[in-house]
Design a protein around this motif. Structure first.
Motif, short mmCIF file in Angstrom:
data_model
loop_
_atom_site.label_atom_id
_atom_site.label_comp_id
_atom_site.label_asym_id
_atom_site.label_seq_id
_atom_site.Cartn_x
_atom_site.Cartn_y
_atom_site.Cartn_z
N GLU A 153 0.05 -3.97 7.69
CA GLU A 153 -1.03 -3.25 7.02
C GLU A 153 -2.31 -4.08 7.00
OE1 GLU A 153 -0.47 0.25 5.51
OE2 GLU A 153 0.57 -0.37 7.33
N ILE A 154 -2.17 -5.39 6.92
CA ILE A 154 -3.36 -6.24 6.97
C ILE A 154 -4.04 -6.13 8.32
CG2 ILE A 154 -4.15 -8.64 6.95
CD1 ILE A 154 -2.13 -9.23 4.80
N SER A 155 -3.26 -6.13 9.38
CA SER A 155 -3.84 -5.99 10.72
C SER A 155 -4.52 -4.64 10.87
CB SER A 155 -2.74 -6.15 11.78
OG SER A 155 -2.16 -7.44 11.74
N ARG A 156 -3.91 -3.59 10.34
CA ARG A 156 -4.52 -2.26 10.41
C ARG A 156 -5.83 -2.23 9.63
NH1 ARG A 156 -2.00 2.40 11.50
NH2 ARG A 156 -2.80 3.38 9.62
N GLY A 157 -5.84 -2.85 8.46
CA GLY A 157 -7.06 -2.88 7.67
C GLY A 157 -8.19 -3.60 8.39
N GLN A 193 -13.66 2.70 4.27
CA GLN A 193 -12.77 2.98 3.15
C GLN A 193 -11.31 2.75 3.52
OE1 GLN A 193 -14.19 7.02 2.23
NE2 GLN A 193 -14.96 6.24 0.30
N GLN A 194 -10.92 3.17 4.72
CA GLN A 194 -9.54 2.96 5.16
C GLN A 194 -9.20 1.47 5.21
OE1 GLN A 194 -7.05 4.98 5.66
NE2 GLN A 194 -7.54 6.74 6.91
N GLY A 195 -10.08 0.70 5.83
CA GLY A 195 -9.82 -0.73 5.94
C GLY A 195 -9.78 -1.42 4.60
N VAL A 196 -10.75 -1.11 3.74
CA VAL A 196 -10.81 -1.74 2.41
C VAL A 196 -9.58 -1.35 1.60
CG1 VAL A 196 -12.08 -1.77 0.23
CG2 VAL A 196 -13.31 -1.96 2.39
N ARG A 197 -9.18 -0.09 1.66
CA ARG A 197 -8.01 0.36 0.90
C ARG A 197 -6.74 -0.40 1.31
NH1 ARG A 197 -8.95 5.42 1.00
NH2 ARG A 197 -7.87 5.91 2.95
N LEU A 198 -6.55 -0.59 2.61
CA LEU A 198 -5.36 -1.31 3.07
C LEU A 198 -5.39 -2.78 2.66
CD1 LEU A 198 -5.07 0.22 6.67
CD2 LEU A 198 -3.43 0.51 4.80
N GLN A 205 -0.65 -6.27 -3.94
CA GLN A 205 0.80 -6.31 -3.81
C GLN A 205 1.31 -7.75 -3.78
OE1 GLN A 205 2.27 -4.50 -0.23
NE2 GLN A 205 4.39 -4.48 -0.92
N ARG A 206 0.57 -8.63 -3.12
CA ARG A 206 1.00 -10.01 -2.98
C ARG A 206 0.42 -10.93 -4.07
NH1 ARG A 206 0.42 -7.63 1.82
NH2 ARG A 206 1.91 -8.08 3.50
N SER A 207 -0.47 -10.37 -4.91
CA SER A 207 -1.20 -11.18 -5.89
C SER A 207 -1.85 -12.37 -5.21
CB SER A 207 -0.24 -11.67 -7.01
OG SER A 207 0.25 -10.57 -7.75
N SER A 272 -5.42 3.94 -8.60
CA SER A 272 -6.16 3.64 -7.38
C SER A 272 -7.13 4.76 -7.07
CB SER A 272 -5.19 3.43 -6.20
OG SER A 272 -4.48 4.62 -5.93
N ASP A 273 -8.03 4.50 -6.15
CA ASP A 273 -8.98 5.51 -5.70
C ASP A 273 -9.23 5.29 -4.21
OD1 ASP A 273 -10.55 3.25 -5.60
OD2 ASP A 273 -11.89 3.83 -7.22
N GLY A 274 -10.35 5.75 -3.70
CA GLY A 274 -10.63 5.66 -2.28
C GLY A 274 -10.78 4.24 -1.77
N LEU A 275 -10.99 3.27 -2.66
CA LEU A 275 -11.13 1.87 -2.25
C LEU A 275 -9.89 1.05 -2.56
CD1 LEU A 275 -14.82 1.16 -3.37
CD2 LEU A 275 -13.98 1.84 -1.12
N GLY A 276 -8.82 1.71 -2.98
CA GLY A 276 -7.57 1.00 -3.24
C GLY A 276 -7.30 0.82 -4.71
#
Length: 283
Positions: A153-157, A193-198, A205-207, A272-276
């Motif tokens: 997911e980080i790579s996708r973001g 928005q997609q990248g920031v959300r991911l 999730q990882r803190s 959450s919202d459009g930015l995660g």
């Protein structure tokens, strides 16, 4: 070559190890082939961090682009294929396992196609295409293939943020085209928005705020380029650019708040919202 190396079990384990190395979910298992696959995982990470950049001969690029444009003008790109006669009896009896195999073959074909595009130079020929060009569809298809092959997911973001930068470059070439300029900025904002959300979701999730470093680097370059566009162009273009700048301001606030929440050990929560994820305020 040892064909057993590419057996399904080893391929699946290699995919798990590569995903873990790129920040994905850890699989608490150990396999006998891990020692053999570890060097390949290291090689994959090095290639991902510093992908080779093949140099394309300018004459080849120009000639290939001219050939593709001529083919597009003659045959069309994206025209619907003639409908094939349906075989209802066979379709009704198609088992689920066949469908899964078809999807697996489709994923493999996507990877092969993406590799073929990169090697053949078609992506190089289409990299400067903008909406309205015959090769623009090929450019976007290459981006979708990259997303399909992303290992985490980080790579996708990070890819989505790269695409947002590409959309901004396209927008700068479309100033004065009111509908085209606005449409490209719409796509740019969606990619942002997609990248920031991911990436914010991964950080929460990882803190671990490390995933936010990509967001910060993106904001610096993107805001600078958008500011340059806001100083030029028609009034309508400037107003539309201001909307994208407002989105970047919201992203900055969210990244700063999330980094602060992680720093003080405050749980992010499920909202959450459009930015995660929406972080709670530190006490």
């Amino acid at each position: 070559m040892d064909n057993a190396l590419f057996s399904r079990r080893r391929a699946e384990r290699f995919a798990q190890l590569l995903d873990e190395a790129n920040g994905g979910r850890r699989h608490h298992v150990r396999s006998r082939v891990d020692d053999q696959l570890t060097p390949l995982v290291g090689l994959g990470r090095r290639l991902g961090a510093n992908p080779p950049e093949p140099e394309v001969d300018p004459e080849f690029r120009t000639g290939l682009r001219a050939m593709l444009l001529a083919t597009a003008a003659r045959d069309g790109i994206g025209a619907p294929a003639p409908a094939e006669k349906a075989n209802n009896n066979r379709g009704a009896l198609l088992p689920a396992v066949t469908a899964r195999r078809a999807r697996a073959r489709g994923a493999v074909l996507v990877g092969i196609a993406a590799g073929a595009i990169a090697v053949s130079g078609i992506s190089a020929a289409s990299e400067n295409a903008v909406p309205g060009d015959a090769l623009y569809g090929m450019k976007r298809s290459t981006e979708r293939a990259q997303l399909a092959l992303a290992s985490s997911e980080i790579s996708r973001g990070q890819l989505f943020l790269d695409f947002a930068r590409t959309r901004l470059t396209e927008a700068s070439a479309l100033r004065g085209n009111r509908s085209g300029y606005g449409a490209v900025l719409d796509d740019m904002d969606a990619d942002t928005q997609q990248g920031v959300r991911l990436l914010t979701a991964a950080a929460a999730q990882r803190s671990d705020a490390a995933a936010l470093d990509s967001v910060d680097a993106f904001l610096i370059r993107q805001r600078r380029a958008l500011d340059a566009l806001a100083d030029n162009g028609s009034r309508a273009d400037r107003e539309r650019t201001t909307q994208s700048l407002a989105l970047l301001a919201s992203v900055t606030e969210r990244a700063d708040a999330l980094r602060a929440a992680i720093g003080c050990g405050q749980p992010v929560g499920s909202a959450s919202d459009g930015l995660g994820p929406i972080p709670a305020t530190c006490p």
